[in-house]
Scaffold this active site. Structure first.
Site, mmCIF file in Angstrom:
data_model
loop_
_atom_site.group_PDB
_atom_site.id
_atom_site.type_symbol
_atom_site.label_atom_id
_atom_site.label_comp_id
_atom_site.label_asym_id
_atom_site.label_seq_id
_atom_site.Cartn_x
_atom_site.Cartn_y
_atom_site.Cartn_z
ATOM 1 N N SER A 115 -34.743 -21.566 -10.822
ATOM 2 C CA SER A 115 -35.904 -21.845 -11.668
ATOM 3 C C SER A 115 -35.651 -21.339 -13.090
ATOM 4 O O SER A 115 -34.683 -21.740 -13.720
ATOM 5 C CB SER A 115 -37.157 -21.224 -11.032
ATOM 6 O OG SER A 115 -38.340 -21.741 -11.592
ATOM 7 N N GLU B 262 -47.760 -10.229 -21.494
ATOM 8 C CA GLU B 262 -48.185 -10.733 -22.807
ATOM 9 C C GLU B 262 -47.232 -11.802 -23.316
ATOM 10 O O GLU B 262 -47.656 -12.897 -23.720
ATOM 11 C CB GLU B 262 -48.262 -9.582 -23.810
ATOM 12 C CG GLU B 262 -48.708 -10.027 -25.199
ATOM 13 C CD GLU B 262 -48.769 -8.893 -26.204
ATOM 14 O OE1 GLU B 262 -49.000 -9.185 -27.394
ATOM 15 O OE2 GLU B 262 -48.573 -7.725 -25.807
ATOM 16 N N HIS C 160 -39.942 -25.136 -3.693
ATOM 17 C CA HIS C 160 -39.303 -24.604 -4.898
ATOM 18 C C HIS C 160 -38.442 -23.381 -4.611
ATOM 19 O O HIS C 160 -37.387 -23.202 -5.218
ATOM 20 C CB HIS C 160 -40.391 -24.275 -5.929
ATOM 21 C CG HIS C 160 -39.860 -23.807 -7.245
ATOM 22 N ND1 HIS C 160 -38.886 -24.497 -7.950
ATOM 23 C CD2 HIS C 160 -40.171 -22.713 -8.001
ATOM 24 C CE1 HIS C 160 -38.628 -23.856 -9.083
ATOM 25 N NE2 HIS C 160 -39.384 -22.773 -9.129
#
Length: 266
Positions: free
Chosen positions: A89, A181, A244
């Site tokens: 990924s 963040e 996945h």
């Protein structure tokens, strides 16, 4: 942009070095079972990617920079011989860029359920990130509390467990290990592909194994042309009964495929 130190755990005594690059919200230890299945023929290194696990944080997400950070880390561990590199990924995109930008460092490549293209599939993580950021960590007394708080955003128990591995006890409280963040702000970049930055680079001309899950939508038929253009010695294998997270859902198939890649003649 800061260049963090990456957390790495190596094992094995013989054979080529093989590095594992995990996906978004993963950690190197997610590949422990696969690594154990290879220690008789290879020397695995489990890496925590930048902004994940025990590795340092950056101030913005950048695939090219992350690939260079991984390259520096691998050279620091062993600069005398090329590595087999496995990436899933997000980590698959980092691994691809590592091979394209530092081909002398990579002998063989395995990409797991991702393509060298922008994808909308990462948008599902936006919901998870929002829930993680919204969680009142001061009110969490146990992992069961955290699990309950994530249930609406992530109804699948396996996905919740995967995400909650990133919640760490710190003193009497809790903290998230990943850089939420930056990941949250730059999720579009994480779903993208830095096509302009690799323009002009030659294809990676070593053996490449592509593993994609039969039930996943991260690798499409339309991606094949770009995959073969950048990695002409690519062999694409679709793994049955896998989504996945191919290596978690079909670990025996993954180990067998990697053993074949490591031991095969060029």
């Amino acid at each position: 942009m800061s260049s963090p130190t990456l957390h790495a755990v190596s094992s094995g005594d013989t054979g080529p070095r093989i590095a594992f690059c995990h996906g978004l919200f993963g950690q190197g230890r997610n590949w422990t079972q696969i690594a154990k299945g290879l220690t008789d023929i290879a020397r695995p290194t489990l890496l925590d990617m930048p902004d994940h696990g025990r590795s340092g944080w950056t101030d913005r997400f950048d695939y090219v920079a992350d690939a260079d950070i991984v390259a520096d880390t691998l050279r620091g561990i062993d600069a005398d011989e090329p590595w087999v590199v496995v990436g899933h990924s997000m980590g698959g995109k980092i691994a691809m860029l590592l091979a394209l930008r530092h081909p002398e460092l990579v002998s063989r490549l395995c990409v797991v359920d991702i393509s060298p293209a922008a994808t909308t599939s990462f948008t599902e993580f936006e919901t998870y990130i929002a829930a993680m950021q919204a969680m009142d960590l001061d009110a969490i007394e146990s992992r069961a509390d955290a699990d309950a708080a994530m249930q609406e955003a992530a109804p699948d128990a396996g996905v919740r467990a995967f995400l909650l591995q990133n919640l760490r006890r710190e003193g009497s409280g809790w903290r998230w290990q990943p850089n939420l963040e930056v990941i949250g702000r730059d999720i579009a970049t994480i779903g993208g592909w830095p096509q302009d930055e690799i323009a002009g680079l030659p294809p990676f001309d070593e053996p490449v194994l592509w593993l994609s899950g039969a039930r996943s939508r991260y690798v499409t038929d339309e991606d094949e042309a770009q995959m073969r253009r950048l990695f002409p010695r690519m062999r694409h294998v679709t793994v049955k009964d896998a989504g996945h997270w191919v290596h978690s859902e079909q670990p025996e198939v993954t180990v067998a495929a990697l053993r074949a890649l490591i031991t095969s003649d060029r």
